[in-house]
Design an enzyme around this catalytic site. Structure first.
Site, PDB file in Angstrom:
ATOM      1  CE  LYS A 242      -3.150   2.621   3.067  1.00  0.00           C
ATOM      2  NZ  LYS A 242      -4.195   2.707   4.196  1.00  0.00           N
ATOM      3  CG  ASP A 247      -5.221   8.158   4.406  1.00  0.00           C
ATOM      4  OD1 ASP A 247      -6.186   8.588   3.978  1.00  0.00           O
ATOM      5  OD2 ASP A 247      -5.413   7.060   5.127  1.00  0.00           O
ATOM      6  CE  LYS A 254      -6.422   8.889   7.912  1.00  0.00           C
ATOM      7  NZ  LYS A 254      -7.079   7.805   8.588  1.00  0.00           N
ATOM      8  CG  ASP A 324      -9.593   7.737   6.326  1.00  0.00           C
ATOM      9  OD1 ASP A 324      -8.600   7.526   5.853  1.00  0.00           O
ATOM     10  OD2 ASP A 324      -9.845   7.910   7.656  1.00  0.00           O
ATOM     11  CD  GLU A 326      -6.416   5.337   2.355  1.00  0.00           C
ATOM     12  OE1 GLU A 326      -7.495   5.372   3.008  1.00  0.00           O
ATOM     13  OE2 GLU A 326      -5.344   4.921   2.696  1.00  0.00           O
ATOM     14  NE  ARG A 328     -10.828  -1.382   3.640  1.00  0.00           N
ATOM     15  CZ  ARG A 328     -11.257  -1.599   5.063  1.00  0.00           C
ATOM     16  NH1 ARG A 328     -12.449  -2.137   5.098  1.00  0.00           N
ATOM     17  NH2 ARG A 328     -10.740  -1.110   5.974  1.00  0.00           N
TER      18      ARG A 328
HETATM   19  N1  BES Z   1      -4.056   4.696   6.705  1.00  0.00           N
HETATM   20  C1  BES Z   1      -5.358   4.318   7.666  1.00  0.00           C
HETATM   21  C2  BES Z   1      -5.007   3.210   8.723  1.00  0.00           C
HETATM   22  C3  BES Z   1      -4.061   3.824   9.696  1.00  0.00           C
HETATM   23  C4  BES Z   1      -4.351   4.472  10.974  1.00  0.00           C
HETATM   24  C5  BES Z   1      -2.691   3.706   9.595  1.00  0.00           C
HETATM   25  C6  BES Z   1      -3.611   4.581  11.870  1.00  0.00           C
HETATM   26  C7  BES Z   1      -1.707   4.049  10.432  1.00  0.00           C
HETATM   27  C8  BES Z   1      -2.345   4.547  11.619  1.00  0.00           C
HETATM   28  C9  BES Z   1      -6.499   3.982   6.742  1.00  0.00           C
HETATM   29  O1  BES Z   1      -6.387   4.097   5.272  1.00  0.00           O
HETATM   30  C10 BES Z   1      -7.662   4.230   7.322  1.00  0.00           C
HETATM   31  O2  BES Z   1      -7.837   5.402   7.479  1.00  0.00           O
HETATM   32  N2  BES Z   1      -8.549   3.419   7.785  1.00  0.00           N
HETATM   33  C11 BES Z   1      -9.874   3.586   8.315  1.00  0.00           C
HETATM   34  C12 BES Z   1     -10.613   2.700   8.019  1.00  0.00           C
HETATM   35  C13 BES Z   1     -12.174   2.868   8.308  1.00  0.00           C
HETATM   36  C14 BES Z   1     -12.590   4.109   7.644  1.00  0.00           C
HETATM   37  C15 BES Z   1     -12.916   1.717   7.813  1.00  0.00           C
HETATM   38  C16 BES Z   1      -9.530   3.449  10.064  1.00  0.00           C
HETATM   39  O3  BES Z   1      -8.817   2.531  10.261  1.00  0.00           O
HETATM   40  O4  BES Z   1     -10.123   4.303  10.690  1.00  0.00           O
HETATM   41 ZN    ZN Z   2      -4.541   4.684   4.561  1.00  0.00          ZN
HETATM   42 ZN    ZN Z   3      -7.594   6.198   5.119  1.00  0.00          ZN
END
Ligand code: BES
Ligand code: ZN
Ligand code: ZN
Length: 476
Positions: A242, A247, A254, A324, A326, A328
């Site tokens: 990835k 992000d 976020k 968010d 993204e 996957r």
């Molecule tokens: N890049 C984030 C996950 C992440 C969070 C990595 C903290 C490192 C530290 C990912 O893209 C994300 O934002 N995931 C969301 C998914 C949710 C919207 C289902 C998450 O984990 O909050």
């Molecule tokens: Zn991410």
């Molecule tokens: Zn994200």
């Protein structure tokens, strides 16, 4: 930093600063007795003494109780010594190899990689104070037999440090284009085939999932495919990363707190790249396909939106409920592309879910997949490198949580807070784009350290390179 072997006894040969590792409560007659009033050999304890004769400095480093010894305690002790020596502006350090109870090869690897990793700090201060450490002397009665292990450790640690630098650097510098150029340059140096697909080519290929995430940014997305093909090999392993260079969450934005760490969201991709480079440097006899899905996830006039339905390269469709989630989405195209190489094993590496941090914290990466043997092999490498992994279940019932009413899949189960089993649902989503034996590493908790700890300075940890190189080195 250069490493040299000496066959002489350490204390006779030590030029400047000698290091001795000791278990808790164990003394010896080399060390001046008064030192043991302060030094107890506890985990991580580090004491500097100044003997009357040579060496000039003797650093005592505690390994804790003998019965609790683990090779990572040696790594942590080495890191303490390195940090002490940096402050003292030492240039040459002589390490005794721990003789009793420790495998010499393992010890050489641990000392070498920890020294290189602990001494590598990322700073962009106007007044830098670079490390003075430039020579590490190791002692062994059979150095020839250890040359290979030393080289292995240097290669993996240097590639790990290279990952850290890319992750720690500004997202406005380390763009998809930048990473693709790094990949092209490294691959050219090593004679590895490297193909970079740009926006136009991605459109022709139907990589609409990667393009959708990229649509809010004026930075060009890139899909990078690296093919390392050694002269002889029996296995092909695809590594998929990835590569979200920043992000922001996109329209499902976020919060500000912590957003600065989201430059880390390409850690999976660059660890894949540097694992492939490490494998090439070590001439590992495995064909490796490295795929990086690179883009920003930010807001712009064209940004993809909740409610959008995307047709991925595989033909499967995804309903976007949250921009968010993204990772996957971009991985759906990257995994499909990796599958076209018919690999024996596919391993993806991704900072995929905050839910994985909730479940496992920051000491261990999540591992999920469809093949118990593959997962077992990666677990073993996790223990050897101390880049540990912990398996989460992939019961088929979880798949329901990825099914959309309009499309084949939805990218989140729901936007309600505390959506269940987030890390597993992420993996169940990815599973649907995979061909053959596969494992998924969720490194969201392990790729970044909030404070310095041992050989991991604050910031990017470079997780993945040592783990996967160890796996590839031992793959059957
Ligand atoms: N890049 C984030 C996950 C992440 C969070 C990595 C903290 C490192 C530290 C990912 O893209 C994300 O934002 N995931 C969301 C998914 C949710 C919207 C289902 C998450 O984990 O909050
Ligand atoms: Zn991410
Ligand atoms: Zn994200």
């Amino acid at each position: 930093m250069e490493f040299v072997f000496l066959e002489k006894e350490m204390l006779d040969a030590a030029e400047d600063t000698a290091v001795m590792f000791l278990y808790e409560g164990e003394q010896n007659d080399i060390v001046p007795a008064p030192a043991f009033e302060d030094f107890k050999g506890k985990d991580g304890q580090t004491v500097v003494c100044y003997p009357q004769s040579s060496p000039k400095r003797l650093i005592l480093s505690g390994l804790g109780k003998r019965e609790n010894f683990h090779i990572n305690k040696l790594r942590l002790s080495v890191a303490n010594v390195i940090n002490t020596c940096r402050k003292l502006e030492v240039a040459t350090i002589s390490f005794s190899t721990v003789k009793d109870g420790v495998n010499e090869k393992e010890a050489i690897v641990a000392i070498t990689e920890s020294a290189l990793m602990a001494d590598h700090k990322f700073v962009m201060k106007s007044e830098a104070s670079p490390s003075k450490i430039n020579r590490i002397i190791l002692f062994s009665s059979s150095p020839k037999a250890l040359e290979k292990d030393l080289f292995y450790a240097v290669v993996t640690a240097r590639n790990c440090n290279a990952v850290r630098d890319l992750v720690n650097n500004s997202a406005s510098t380390v763009t998809p284009t930048y990473i693709a150029k790094v990949a092209e340059d490294l691959c050219e140096q090593k004679g590895i085939k490297c193909t970079v697909y740009s926006r136009k080519e991605l459109k022709e290929m139907g990589a609409n999932a990667l393009l959708a995430v990229a649509s809010g940014s004026c930075e060009e997305p890139k899909m990078v495919v690296m093919e390392y093909t050694p002269k002889s090999f029996t296995r092909t392993v695809a590594l998929v990363g990835k590569g979200i260079t920043f992000d922001s969450g996109g329209l499902s934005l976020k919060p500000a707190a912590g957003m600065e760490t989201m430059k880390c969201d390409m850690a999976g991709a660059v660890s894949v790249m540097h694992t492939l480079i490490a494998a090439a440097e070590l001439k590992i006899n495995v064909r490796i396909i490295g795929v990086m899905a690179l883009t920003e996830n930010i807001i712009g006039p064209g940004a993809y939106k909740p409610g959008d339905i995307i047709k991925t390269m595989s033909g499967k469709t995804i309903e976007i409920l949250n921009t968010d989630a993204e990772g996957r989405v971009v991985l759906s195209d990257a995994l499909h592309l990796a599958g076209t190489f018919s690999p024996d094993y596919t391993i993806d590496v991704a900072t995929l879910t905050g839910a994985c941090i909730v479940a496992l914290g920051t000491e261990v990466s999540g591992i999920m997949g469809n093949d118990a043997e593959l997962i077992e092999a990666i677990k073993k490498s996790g223990l050897a490198t101390y880049e540990r992994v912990w398996e989460l279940p992939m019961y088929e019932e979880y798949k329901e949580l990825t099914v959309s009413e309009f499309a084949d899949l939805k990218n989140v189960t729901s936007n309600a807070p505390g959506s269940p089993a987030g890390a597993i649902v992420g993996a169940k989503f990815l599973e649907q784009f995979v061909k053959g034996k596969w494992a998924h590493l969720d490194i969201a908790g392990t790729d970044w350290a909030d404070a310095e700890k041992g050989y991991k300075p604050k910031g990017a940890t470079g997780v993945g390179v040592r783990l996967l190189t160890h796996f590839l080195y031992n793959v059957r």
